[in-house]
Motif scaffolding. Structure first.
Motif: not given
Length: 241
Positions: A169-174, A183-187, A209-210, A214-217
């Motif tokens: 699983a790749y943080p940047r792709e997610i 999207a405002s959030a992910v699970i 890492a994800i 995600a947090k700065p965005l």
């Protein structure tokens, strides 16, 4: 070595049964179910009736019992791939398709129930759906639930499928996909085929890492759920997010 594949044929699992007697037996099973529900049935009886729809001219009780012996229980049987099913004696495409259709209906029902309300206020239904979808898979699968600003599901997508103990699983792709979907959030969700939902060090590091990406965005990581046959674990509930 698995038994060789054979075509479905009458008599593979026992002597041929008198058609009238067989029809009477199935009629009685149908009436029991319609009048009293499924609670009074053994698992093999429920499976027997289903198999009879796929193989109407064969006594399928022995096959039903054999399938449960081979796979252990109904959820594991229904989650088996068509290839795993058709390698077994007496199981052809019609039986495999019948079993997979039942699994698909069950998952669709649980999915609809999970989506009736915002996910964070309907969490038990969400985990029921994810358990049905992932708990009995033989390899790891990583999924992401993308949510809007009211925590309603936008999309449930698979992001990786790996070996028995690793799903990439790749943080940047997610994060990129979350932006595309607004999207405002992910699970985050993945399964442990070992049956133990305890998070590994890699699970924790990937989650962080994800989250960091995600947090700065302005995209929140609400949770990372690990699904296994014995239950599930929430990294949020464990204080790891």
């Amino acid at each position: 070595m698995p038994p060789r594949h054979v075509r479905e044929e009458p008599g593979l699992f026992g002597e041929a049964e008198d058609p009238a007697r067989k029809a009477g037996h199935r009629d009685r099973m149908r009436q029991r179910l319609l009048e009293g529900g499924a609670d009074g049935f053994h698992d093999y009886e429920l499976l027997e009736y289903l198999l009879a729809l796929a193989i109407p001219r064969q006594d399928v009780k022995p096959l039903a019992k054999e399938l449960l012996i081979q796979f252990g229980d109904l959820p594991t049987l229904l989650a088996a791939s068509p290839g795993e099913l058709t390698r077994l004696k007496g199981v052809g495409e019609s039986v495999a398709a019948a079993l997979k259709f039942v699994e698909a209906v069950s998952i669709r029902q649980l999915q609809r129930k999970a989506l009736e309300k915002p996910l964070l206020s309907n969490f038990d239904s969400v985990t029921d759906y994810l358990h049905a979808r992932l708990a009995h898979e033989l390899t790891e699968e990583f999924r992401v639930l993308f949510l809007d600003n009211k925590n309603r599901l936008i999309r449930d997508e698979k992001f990786g499928e790996g070996t028995v103990n690793q799903a990439p699983a790749y943080p940047r792709e997610i994060v990129k996909r979350a932006i595309e979907l607004q999207a405002s959030a992910v699970i985050l969700v993945h399964n442990h085929p070992s049956g133990d939902p305890t998070p590994s060090r890699d699970d924790i590091q990937l989650t962080r890492a994800i989250t960091d990406a995600a947090k700065p965005l302005g995209i929140a990581v609400h949770d990372h759920l690990i699904i296994a046959r014995t239950g599930h674990r929430s990294l949020r509930a464990d204080g790891l997010i």
